[in-house]
Motif scaffolding. Structure first.
Motif, PDB file in Angstrom:
ATOM      1  N   ILE A  67       2.612 -12.969  -2.152  1.00  0.00           N
ATOM      2  CA  ILE A  67       2.201 -11.566  -2.135  1.00  0.00           C
ATOM      3  C   ILE A  67       1.750 -11.235  -0.719  1.00  0.00           C
ATOM      4  CG2 ILE A  67       0.479  -9.946  -2.975  1.00  0.00           C
ATOM      5  CD1 ILE A  67       0.654 -11.695  -5.611  1.00  0.00           C
ATOM      6  N   PRO A  68       2.408 -10.308  -0.065  1.00  0.00           N
ATOM      7  CA  PRO A  68       2.046  -9.995   1.318  1.00  0.00           C
ATOM      8  C   PRO A  68       0.646  -9.418   1.373  1.00  0.00           C
ATOM      9  CG  PRO A  68       3.537  -8.350   0.462  1.00  0.00           C
ATOM     10  CD  PRO A  68       3.449  -9.411  -0.572  1.00  0.00           C
ATOM     11  N   PRO A  69      -0.047  -9.624   2.466  1.00  0.00           N
ATOM     12  CA  PRO A  69      -1.390  -9.049   2.583  1.00  0.00           C
ATOM     13  C   PRO A  69      -1.313  -7.530   2.618  1.00  0.00           C
ATOM     14  CG  PRO A  69      -0.689  -9.968   4.667  1.00  0.00           C
ATOM     15  CD  PRO A  69       0.340 -10.367   3.663  1.00  0.00           C
ATOM     16  N   MET A  70      -2.312  -6.919   2.034  1.00  0.00           N
ATOM     17  CA  MET A  70      -2.318  -5.463   1.999  1.00  0.00           C
ATOM     18  C   MET A  70      -2.632  -4.944   3.396  1.00  0.00           C
ATOM     19  SD  MET A  70      -4.591  -3.093  -0.440  1.00  0.00           S
ATOM     20  CE  MET A  70      -4.211  -1.386  -0.707  1.00  0.00           C
ATOM     21  N   ARG A  71      -1.843  -3.961   3.799  1.00  0.00           N
ATOM     22  CA  ARG A  71      -2.084  -3.409   5.137  1.00  0.00           C
ATOM     23  C   ARG A  71      -3.393  -2.636   5.143  1.00  0.00           C
ATOM     24  NH1 ARG A  71       3.790  -1.033   6.331  1.00  0.00           N
ATOM     25  NH2 ARG A  71       3.245  -0.045   4.367  1.00  0.00           N
ATOM     26  N   ASN A  72      -3.983  -2.568   6.288  1.00  0.00           N
ATOM     27  CA  ASN A  72      -5.232  -1.827   6.409  1.00  0.00           C
ATOM     28  C   ASN A  72      -4.953  -0.353   6.136  1.00  0.00           C
ATOM     29  OD1 ASN A  72      -7.759  -1.037   6.887  1.00  0.00           O
ATOM     30  ND2 ASN A  72      -7.766  -1.484   9.076  1.00  0.00           N
ATOM     31  N   PRO A  73      -5.574   0.200   5.152  1.00  0.00           N
ATOM     32  CA  PRO A  73      -5.238   1.573   4.799  1.00  0.00           C
ATOM     33  C   PRO A  73      -5.555   2.589   5.879  1.00  0.00           C
ATOM     34  CG  PRO A  73      -7.157   0.816   3.605  1.00  0.00           C
ATOM     35  CD  PRO A  73      -6.594  -0.360   4.295  1.00  0.00           C
TER      36      PRO A  73
END
Lengths: 222, 203
Positions: A67-73
């Motif tokens: 699962i790719p890391p969530m991008r900084n919103p």
């Protein structure tokens, strides 16, 4: 031959018995005792072992699933301002808890009450029966029996006098319907010998008793 | 994609020991603490969303949708169940809605550019048998196998894998019995294994 058939049945049976538990066994979700039994069975049964390996393979595949890391919103996009929550919640809570159920319920009860009252009032608006006032409250013992012989069958109708009912008011109608005088000449001839009291005055205040035990009596030829 | 403006305002260290339920109560009373919940749940929610959609952008959007929905429905949270239970219930519903919407969109859209078909990886694998390419291939296979499962089963598998919850906890969160969880997990794993036959030696 028999041994082979038994083995096949045993395989089917063990699949049915352990197949559902293998997944739980993989997750260590079964009791210690059952776990021991399943472990022993897996040691023996090749078919269940294959099935268990399949499950373990699926689990391993899921672990491998990256699962790719969530991008900084905050790296781009619109700014969203959350609306205030309290004002809405108080009103909605009031509606869902205080109004939604009791108010329609009360409205239903009120409509039912109004309907019942109107119905009762419409019943009461009927004019009071004069005859009941005038009649000196006759008792149920005033009974008159009228015999109307037709052919060889005698029908006895019991008339009784009862105050206060609508049928007493309409006694005249009932009597007319029930005691229509014979009109044809043949009937008159046939009934000439029979004594029937047709006079209106005798049955004026009587009506056929619904509860009287009416009997049909067959008259024997004399 | 939306950004929660509250994130800048909150002190993450201060709210570390607060329970989820008490945070919700304080949000209801007017404090701006939703960012705390967001920080706590965003990684897990994104992982779930990625497993459900298989694409990063969609997963990010779905994550935001879930949080927005949670915020909008926060006043209906009565505190009878745990906040996590309630949260995953909403997440599941949003994911199922999304999957339904996506399926309908795929049926109607005929433009091949919109279908987002993945690049044919295998050809390039032949050219240069690189470890990263092999990994990509495996990931692609895994994703398509996962996406071919029913959304409910997929959600269950992901919940078990990502959260590492027990059957009891999953059952509580999805409002079903532990037996149902066990049988669905078993069925999902069997299906997944059957679809991943080609990866048998590689994982």
């Amino acid at each position: 031959m028999l041994q082979k058939g038994f083995d096949q049945f045993a395989k089917l049976s063990c699949r049915w018995r352990y197949g559902r538990l293998l997944s739980a066994y993989l997750d260590h979700e079964v009791d210690a005792q059952v776990e021991g039994v399943i472990a022993g069975h897996l040691h023996e049964c090749a078919r269940c072992r294959v099935e268990f390996e399949q499950l373990r393979f699926a689990n391993r595949a899921l672990v491998e699933f990256e699962i790719p890391p969530m991008r900084n919103p905050q790296s781009g996009g619109q700014v969203f301002q959350l609306p205030a929550i309290t004002a809405v919640s108080a009103r909605k809570k009031l509606y869902s808890q205080r109004i939604a159920v009791p108010v329609p319920l009360a409205a239903g009860v009120a409509i039912a009450l109004v309907g019942a009252t109107l119905f009762a009032m419409s019943r009461n608006q009927q004019p009071p029966i004069q005859s009941t006032v005038l009649l000196p409250a006759p008792s149920f013992t005033d009974i008159k029996v009228v015999e109307v012989p037709v052919e060889r069958v005698v029908i006895r109708t019991v008339y009784s006098k009862r105050p206060g009912s609508r049928r007493v008011r309409e006694a005249g109608k009932d009597k007319q319907l029930l005691l229509t005088p014979p009109d044809s000449k043949a009937d008159i001839a046939r009934n000439a010998t029979r004594k029937v009291e047709w006079s209106d005055s005798t049955l004026k205040d009587f009506r056929p008793a619904a509860s009287a035990n009416l009997r049909v009596v067959k008259e024997h030829e004399k | 994609m939306y950004v929660l403006t509250e994130l800048a305002e909150i002190d993450l260290e201060a709210g570390a020991e607060l329970q989820d339920e008490s945070i919700v109560a304080r949000i209801k009373s007017g404090e701006r603490l939703f960012g705390l919940l967001y920080q706590r749940y965003r990684t897990r929610t994104f992982a779930l969303a990625f497993g459900m959609t298989g694409q990063r952008e969609q997963a990010e959007d779905l994550t935001q949708e879930i949080f927005l929905r949670v915020y909008q429905r926060l006043n209906t949270f009565q505190g009878q169940a745990k906040f996590a239970t309630w949260f995953y219930r909403i997440a599941l519903n949003q994911c199922l809605n999304h999957c339904r919407y996506e399926r309908r969109r795929r049926q109607t859209v005929t433009n091949p550019d919109d279908r987002q078909t993945p690049a044919p990886v295998e050809l390039r694998v032949v050219e240069q048998a690189d470890a990263t390419l092999l990994r990509k291939e495996i990931q692609h296979e895994l994703r398509s196998a996962l996406l071919s499962l029913k959304p409910e089963v997929r959600f269950l598998l992901l919940l078990k894998e990502i959260e590492g919850l027990s059957y009891e906890e999953i059952a509580e969160r999805l409002e079903c019995s532990p037996g149902t969880v066990a049988s669905r997990l078993s069925r999902g794993r069997k299906l997944l294994a059957r679809k991943l036959e080609s990866l048998k030696g590689k994982i």
